[in-house]
Design a protein around this motif. Structure first.
Motif, short mmCIF file in Angstrom:
data_model
loop_
_atom_site.label_atom_id
_atom_site.label_comp_id
_atom_site.label_asym_id
_atom_site.label_seq_id
_atom_site.Cartn_x
_atom_site.Cartn_y
_atom_site.Cartn_z
N VAL A 14 0.85 -1.18 0.00
CA VAL A 14 0.00 0.00 0.00
C VAL A 14 0.89 1.24 0.00
CG1 VAL A 14 -1.68 1.36 1.34
CG2 VAL A 14 -1.89 -1.12 1.26
N VAL A 15 0.50 2.22 -0.81
CA VAL A 15 1.15 3.54 -0.77
C VAL A 15 0.04 4.57 -0.65
CG1 VAL A 15 2.62 5.20 -1.98
CG2 VAL A 15 3.05 2.76 -2.25
N LEU A 16 0.22 5.51 0.30
CA LEU A 16 -0.75 6.59 0.42
C LEU A 16 -0.02 7.91 0.57
CD1 LEU A 16 -1.28 7.38 3.78
CD2 LEU A 16 -1.98 5.02 3.62
N GLN A 17 -0.56 8.91 -0.10
CA GLN A 17 0.01 10.25 -0.07
C GLN A 17 -1.09 11.29 -0.15
OE1 GLN A 17 2.84 10.18 -3.48
NE2 GLN A 17 4.29 10.87 -1.95
N CYS A 18 -0.77 12.49 0.32
CA CYS A 18 -1.70 13.61 0.23
C CYS A 18 -1.30 14.56 -0.89
CB CYS A 18 -1.68 14.41 1.54
SG CYS A 18 -2.56 13.64 2.88
N GLN A 19 -2.31 15.15 -1.49
CA GLN A 19 -2.19 16.28 -2.39
C GLN A 19 -1.20 16.12 -3.54
OE1 GLN A 19 -4.37 18.81 -2.39
NE2 GLN A 19 -5.37 17.63 -0.79
N ASN A 20 -1.30 15.02 -4.26
CA ASN A 20 -0.51 14.84 -5.48
C ASN A 20 -1.11 15.68 -6.59
OD1 ASN A 20 1.53 12.38 -5.36
ND2 ASN A 20 -0.20 11.91 -4.04
N LYS A 21 -0.27 16.25 -7.40
CA LYS A 21 -0.71 16.93 -8.62
C LYS A 21 -0.75 15.88 -9.73
CE LYS A 21 -0.52 20.89 -6.53
NZ LYS A 21 -1.66 21.17 -5.71
N ILE A 22 -1.43 16.18 -10.82
CA ILE A 22 -1.53 15.19 -11.89
C ILE A 22 -0.16 14.82 -12.44
CG2 ILE A 22 -3.92 15.72 -12.48
CD1 ILE A 22 -2.83 17.21 -14.96
N TRP A 23 0.76 15.78 -12.47
CA TRP A 23 2.11 15.47 -12.97
C TRP A 23 2.90 14.58 -12.01
CZ3 TRP A 23 0.46 20.58 -12.30
CH2 TRP A 23 0.86 21.20 -11.12
N ASP A 24 2.43 14.48 -10.78
CA ASP A 24 3.07 13.57 -9.82
C ASP A 24 2.67 12.12 -10.06
OD1 ASP A 24 4.29 15.65 -8.31
OD2 ASP A 24 2.44 15.94 -7.17
N VAL A 25 1.47 11.90 -10.60
CA VAL A 25 0.93 10.53 -10.67
C VAL A 25 0.65 10.00 -12.07
CG1 VAL A 25 -0.01 10.54 -8.33
CG2 VAL A 25 -1.43 11.34 -10.23
#
Length: 162
Positions: free
Chosen positions: A103-114
């Protein structure tokens, strides 16, 4: 780097020059990690998530990057307890695709991050959504899981922080 078609990421490339490797999906069912230690001797390995992961023994990487207040974090103590590994952004998602993390969880990624990572994750067999179970392609707080059962339980645990 992502190749999008009509707003949907369909091909992704995540390059890690210091590690001498990159991650790439060739289709929605095939993704690979390529080790480039020696020129002309690239070693390619198919990416597969850990399909045998169970909630009881999951390996979780997560980071809030200052976006989730302490008040909201206090509402998700079970999630905090599960987070055994720091999240190193794209590298954590890449390790997920290799089955090293469940599992990976993160806050507030921008579209260019993902966007580059979504097609790789999908081709490796993973599930990627936001914390509301919406499409990850829109960015925001992202949850990536090895199977539907784990994903459903993690979404339920994260709900109080929304």
């Amino acid at each position: 780097i992502a190749l999008n078609y009509k707003g949907n990421p369909i091909v992704g490339l995540a390059n890690f020059p210091k590690l001498n490797k990159y991650y790439l999906n060739y289709s929605n069912k095939n993704a690979y990690v390529v080790n480039v230690a020696c020129v002309g001797k690239d070693k390619k390995k198919k990416l597969l998530i850990n399909k045998n992961a169970t909630f009881k023994n999951i390996k979780v990487a997560g980071a809030f990057h200052g976006w989730l207040s302490l008040k909201k974090q206090s509402k998700i103590p079970k999630v905090l307890k599960l987070m055994q590994f720091p999240c190193f952004d794209a590298l954590s998602y890449a390790h997920f695709c290799e089955g090293k993390i469940d599992v990976v969880l993160q806050c507030q990624n921008k579209i260019w991050d993902v966007h580059a990572l979504i097609p790789i994750i999908s081709a490796a067999g993973g599930i990627a959504t936001n914390w509301n179970n919406g499409e990850a392609k829109h960015g925001g707080s992202i949850l990536v899981s090895a199977n539907k059962s784990i994903h459903k339980k993690m979404l339920k645990l994260l709900k109080p922080a929304l």
